[in-house]
Design a protein around this motif. Structure first.
Motif, PDB file in Angstrom:
ATOM      1  N   ARG A 289      40.229  46.733  35.174  1.00 52.58           N
ATOM      2  CA  ARG A 289      39.360  45.678  34.679  1.00 52.58           C
ATOM      3  C   ARG A 289      39.815  44.645  35.403  1.00 52.58           C
ATOM      4  O   ARG A 289      38.846  43.715  35.519  1.00 52.58           O
ATOM      5  CB  ARG A 289      39.282  45.728  33.190  1.00 52.58           C
ATOM      6  CG  ARG A 289      38.135  47.075  32.854  1.00 52.58           C
ATOM      7  CD  ARG A 289      38.319  48.047  31.127  1.00 52.58           C
ATOM      8  NE  ARG A 289      37.340  48.345  30.748  1.00 52.58           N
ATOM      9  CZ  ARG A 289      37.716  48.913  29.481  1.00 52.58           C
ATOM     10  NH1 ARG A 289      38.729  49.452  28.758  1.00 52.58           N
ATOM     11  NH2 ARG A 289      36.861  50.151  29.020  1.00 52.58           N
ATOM     12  N   ALA A 290      40.672  44.426  34.900  1.00 58.24           N
ATOM     13  CA  ALA A 290      41.252  42.758  35.689  1.00 58.24           C
ATOM     14  C   ALA A 290      40.936  42.606  37.003  1.00 58.24           C
ATOM     15  O   ALA A 290      40.798  41.449  37.359  1.00 58.24           O
ATOM     16  CB  ALA A 290      43.058  42.799  35.093  1.00 58.24           C
ATOM     17  N   ARG A 291      40.121  43.596  38.047  1.00 52.77           N
ATOM     18  CA  ARG A 291      40.261  42.945  39.110  1.00 52.77           C
ATOM     19  C   ARG A 291      38.846  43.867  39.349  1.00 52.77           C
ATOM     20  O   ARG A 291      38.640  44.000  40.168  1.00 52.77           O
ATOM     21  CB  ARG A 291      41.086  43.765  39.726  1.00 52.77           C
ATOM     22  CG  ARG A 291      42.589  43.307  39.957  1.00 52.77           C
ATOM     23  CD  ARG A 291      42.644  41.821  40.608  1.00 52.77           C
ATOM     24  NE  ARG A 291      43.825  41.101  40.365  1.00 52.77           N
ATOM     25  CZ  ARG A 291      44.104  40.538  39.573  1.00 52.77           C
ATOM     26  NH1 ARG A 291      43.436  40.806  38.455  1.00 52.77           N
ATOM     27  NH2 ARG A 291      45.191  39.196  39.327  1.00 52.77           N
ATOM     28  N   ASP A 292      38.298  43.766  38.274  1.00 46.85           N
ATOM     29  CA  ASP A 292      36.476  44.001  38.648  1.00 46.85           C
ATOM     30  C   ASP A 292      36.137  45.135  39.369  1.00 46.85           C
ATOM     31  O   ASP A 292      35.328  45.408  39.776  1.00 46.85           O
ATOM     32  CB  ASP A 292      35.786  43.274  39.423  1.00 46.85           C
ATOM     33  CG  ASP A 292      35.759  42.046  37.716  1.00 46.85           C
ATOM     34  OD1 ASP A 292      35.771  41.629  37.261  1.00 46.85           O
ATOM     35  OD2 ASP A 292      35.559  40.685  39.299  1.00 46.85           O
ATOM     36  N   PHE A 293      37.313  46.655  38.911  1.00 52.66           N
ATOM     37  CA  PHE A 293      37.032  47.583  39.439  1.00 52.66           C
ATOM     38  C   PHE A 293      37.178  47.780  41.119  1.00 52.66           C
ATOM     39  O   PHE A 293      36.770  48.567  41.971  1.00 52.66           O
ATOM     40  CB  PHE A 293      36.007  48.610  38.916  1.00 52.66           C
ATOM     41  CG  PHE A 293      36.568  48.725  37.306  1.00 52.66           C
ATOM     42  CD1 PHE A 293      36.941  50.418  37.033  1.00 52.66           C
ATOM     43  CD2 PHE A 293      35.970  48.040  36.507  1.00 52.66           C
ATOM     44  CE1 PHE A 293      36.623  50.471  35.787  1.00 52.66           C
ATOM     45  CE2 PHE A 293      35.812  47.855  35.140  1.00 52.66           C
ATOM     46  CZ  PHE A 293      36.385  49.437  34.743  1.00 52.66           C
ATOM     47  N   ASN A 294      37.507  46.577  41.798  1.00 50.34           N
ATOM     48  CA  ASN A 294      38.293  46.970  42.868  1.00 50.34           C
ATOM     49  C   ASN A 294      39.833  47.318  43.299  1.00 50.34           C
ATOM     50  O   ASN A 294      40.911  47.235  42.277  1.00 50.34           O
ATOM     51  CB  ASN A 294      38.335  45.399  43.934  1.00 50.34           C
ATOM     52  CG  ASN A 294      38.927  45.734  44.565  1.00 50.34           C
ATOM     53  OD1 ASN A 294      39.768  45.855  45.323  1.00 50.34           O
ATOM     54  ND2 ASN A 294      38.379  44.509  45.948  1.00 50.34           N
ATOM     55  N   ILE A 295      39.073  49.031  43.643  1.00 50.00           N
ATOM     56  CA  ILE A 295      40.863  49.327  43.610  1.00 50.00           C
ATOM     57  C   ILE A 295      41.652  49.386  44.481  1.00 50.00           C
ATOM     58  O   ILE A 295      43.009  49.230  44.247  1.00 50.00           O
ATOM     59  CB  ILE A 295      40.264  51.212  43.737  1.00 50.00           C
ATOM     60  CG1 ILE A 295      40.449  52.293  43.661  1.00 50.00           C
ATOM     61  CG2 ILE A 295      39.487  51.185  45.556  1.00 50.00           C
ATOM     62  CD1 ILE A 295      40.267  53.552  43.992  1.00 50.00           C
ATOM     63  N   ASP A 296      41.671  48.742  45.464  1.00 47.97           N
ATOM     64  CA  ASP A 296      42.333  48.057  46.373  1.00 47.97           C
ATOM     65  C   ASP A 296      43.651  46.675  45.864  1.00 47.97           C
ATOM     66  O   ASP A 296      44.496  47.491  45.623  1.00 47.97           O
ATOM     67  CB  ASP A 296      41.634  47.693  47.937  1.00 47.97           C
ATOM     68  CG  ASP A 296      41.739  48.917  48.492  1.00 47.97           C
ATOM     69  OD1 ASP A 296      42.393  49.953  48.205  1.00 47.97           O
ATOM     70  OD2 ASP A 296      41.130  48.284  49.375  1.00 47.97           O
TER      71      ASP A 296
END
Length: 711
Positions: A289-296
């Motif tokens: 969530r902290a990275r807007d679901f950017n998995i990398d």
């Protein structure tokens, strides 16, 4: 870039054979999926014992894309090839799909599997994975990728609803049980009523015979466990664990299919590569969530945090950390019930906190450990409240009371320590703050906010609610977020709050840098304050290099009862090798001094502390009376200072208002002394605790020199 999707395990609480009957009703077309226009059977084969059936279909899809894009691509419909392999013996259905249209430009590959639930053979599990690789598409690669992901996410969301729709349709038709495949013909002793379903070539007859009573009495799982094992309470997940969709909704909240996929993929990657404990699903989800679901990006910060936790043994902090007594007495924060959403509530009376006293008595190390223990306790309380309230609770609410906040809280070293703590917390506890209620914000609050807000994540800043004066008591105030029964008494409520009221930390509790370096495990390698001993005839000097003219040298120090450094050579001549840019300011033991100097030229400056030498009276050549008395009170020719210095740009200095007024205190009485010279703009201030004179009359002049000699 290849886009990937991995679904959680979705569970249908129906037998495998009945789910297959519902699945076959989706063909040749399905009115519940508007984009699914039609399908044709390309090939079909069945084993002799009818235990295995394989069918290949060509599916026609009307993709919801801009008409212009369809014209450019030269197509109205998109075709997919779907291969289904149904194994009655093992009770599995494997589905493989790939695109036929634009296969040289776009590669779409999907795998699905229906299987029997591992712990309940009367339930059916469904898993799905897919990948999308757009190599080229007439310059519209990004647009096509967005359209494809949107369409796919929509179909995933409807997938379970469609199967359940056809299951209800079967039930309305009286079909609630489908017999399992058997190598032997069914026994003729039990009468059955055949019902022909042309769309289901694998099972030509379906029995309406009621299922055995044992079907309704099968235990789903062991008592106290979830349908997927111990996912809900296991700290360490094994590689065989799979997330169940119902578990996600119950313990993690409502996630979109793509968000679920990111969680599962990151979790699987940790299981395969990370050595040691795998963090709980709630914790992994916070980083996503902290990275807007950017998995990398989420993987990067999560791995850094896991390394940090292991290095500093943060997992054992609640069991090993024992708060010093000074924290119990003077740290004005504590947990207090929960808010209306069930989130744990933490109250901080920042306006009553002696930030400088806590930093000087504890050091940044202990203060940081205390803040980390608060965050670890918050995680524990979130898990506990999730079980109590029966819904996902992954963050807490913080209420900050700013009554009493003034310029003393802008004391530069304290603000710097606060920023360092915020940086550590933001990096390792993302998305743990659900809401921040700031009450009774005074005029000075915008200044503090200007200093702190750049270090707070944008998503976190959106959760701040600020109330000035008594605005929190009206509509839209505190009662909208906290039950009236638990509003603390000091905010006008009736609930007694055990948060300490704080106060001024006695200077007798202040510790030197050497005393603070005894911790076995350190989270920071350096401290804000340094210490030095000053002997008679041996001053302590600090070299400061200035790169840009008009920089501001700031200092803050306390005279205490170290090892000194002397930089000015005895052969140097004042006015030739170096020049005084700050007149001496004499201070005594127990005093706190803050000062600043605006430089006019780049180069080296020396901040000097030295023992006071008693000048003789001008008329008698004899020592002054107060100096003689001071000498009688001094037990040795040595004293100690705890100091902090920083060089700021002049604009930053004015913008952050970190001037000497930061020493103003509601707890102390101040006496100010301002000095200036023709070469500089400077100010300094001395603070002394009210009603208490120094224990010893140390006389310690501090002065600033500019070096003109090459060093």
């Amino acid at each position: 870039m290849v886009q990937k999707y991995q679904s959680p395990v979705r569970v249908y609480k129906h037998p495998f054979e009945l789910v297959m009957a519902a699945y076959e009703r989706r063909f040749p077309t399905c009115h519940l999926i508007p984009m699914f226009v039609d399908s044709d059977v390309i090939s079909e084969e069945t084993s002799e014992d009818r235990s295995f059936h394989k069918i290949e279909r060509r599916c026609k899809l009307d993709v919801d894309a801009p008409r212009l894009l369809k014209r450019i691509a030269g197509v109205d419909y998109v075709y997919f090839i779907q291969k289904n392999s149904l194994n009655h013996r093992e009770r599995t259905l494997h589905i493989e799909s790939h695109n036929e249209t634009f296969s040289n430009r776009v590669i779409i590959h999907e795998l699905c599997c229906y299987s029997v639930h591992p712990e309940n053979e009367e339930w059916t599990c469904f898993e799905q994975s897919a990948s999308l690789d757009i190599k080229s598409f007439f310059g519209f690669e990004s647009t096509v990728e967005k359209i494809a992901m949107k369409q796919y996410a929509s179909s995933i969301k409807k997938g379970k609803e469609i199967i359940e729709y056809y299951l209800r349709e079967l039930e309305e038709e009286g079909i609630t049980y489908v017999p399992r495949w058997s190598p032997c013909p069914p026994s003729p002793t039990k009468p059955v009523v055949p019902v022909v379903i042309p769309a289901l070539p694998i099972t030509p007859t379906i029995s309406i015979e009621a299922p055995p009573e044992s079907v309704n009495e099968i235990q789903v799982c062991k008592e106290g466990s979830s349908p997927t094992g111990s996912l809900n309470d296991a700290l360490v997940a094994s590689p065989d664990d799979k997330l169940d969709a119902d578990y996600i909704k119950r313990y993690l909240g409502d996630l979109t299919p793509l968000q679920e996929s990111c969680l599962i993929r990151l979790r699987r990657w940790l299981q395969e590569t990370h050595k040691g404990k795998i963090p709980k699903d709630e914790h992994i989800l916070r980083f996503l969530r902290a990275r807007d679901f950017n998995i990398d990006k989420a993987r990067e910060i999560l791995c850094q945090s896991l390394t940090w936790r292991k290095q500093h043994q943060v997992d054992y902090l609640l069991d090993t950390w024992s708060s010093p007594q000074v924290l119990h007495d003077y740290y004005t924060g504590g947990w207090h019930h929960h808010d209306k959403d069930g989130r744990p509530l933490y109250i901080l009376r920042l306006g009553h906190m002696d930030t400088k006293g806590l930093v000087r008595a504890l050091g940044e190390e202990s203060l940081l450990r205390h803040v980390l223990s608060i965050n670890e306790e918050g995680l524990r309380r979130c898990e506990e409240n999730t079980k109590v309230f029966g819904r996902p609770i992954s963050c807490w609410t913080c209420l900050v009371d700013l009554e009493g906040l003034n310029m003393r809280h802008l004391w530069r070293p304290g603000v710097k320590a606060l920023l360092r703590i915020i940086e550590v917390v933001e990096a390792n506890y993302p998305e743990t703050l659900g809401r921040l209620l700031i009450l009774r914000a005074p005029r000075v609050f915008p200044v503090l906010w200007t200093l702190v807000s750049p270090f707070i994540d944008e998503n976190t800043r959106k959760k701040f609610l600020i109330y000035a004066g008594n605005d929190y008591q009206g509509p839209g105030g505190l009662v909208d977020y906290i039950d009236k029964e638990i509003i603390p008494d000091f905010l006008g409520g009736e609930c007694m709050c055990e948060v300490p009221e704080g106060g001024l930390v006695p200077k007798s509790l202040y510790r030197t840098a050497e005393e603070l370096e005894n911790d076995e495990i350190r989270l920071w390698t350096e401290t804000i304050y340094q210490s030095a001993s000053i002997f008679k005839g041996a001053p302590h000097e600090l070299l400061i290099e200035i790169i840009d003219a008009s920089s501001v040298i700031t200092w803050d120090f306390d005279v205490c009862k170290g090892n000194n450094v002397q930089l000015i050579d005895k052969s140097w001549l004042l006015g030739q090798d170096y020049s005084m840019v700050e007149s001496p300011l004499t201070c005594k033991e127990g005093e706190s001094v803050q000062g600043s100097h605006v430089t006019r030229w780049p180069g080296f400056y020396i901040l000097q502390w030295r023992f006071h030498s008693m000048p003789a009276c001008a008329t008698t050549n004899l020592p002054r009376v107060d100096d003689v008395l001071a000498t009688l009170q001094v037990s040795s020719h040595k004293c100690k200072v705890m100091y902090y210095t920083e060089v700021l740009g002049s604009e930053d200095f004015r913008g952050s208002m970190t001037s000497l007024e930061s020493s103003h205190s509601g707890f102390s009485q101040l006496s100010a002394a301002t000095t200036s010279s023709s070469q500089s703009q400077s100010s300094s201030m001395i603070s002394r605790r009210k009603g208490k004179s120094p224990e010893r009359n140390w006389r310690l002049p501090v002065q600033l020199f500019q070096v003109t000699k090459n060093i």
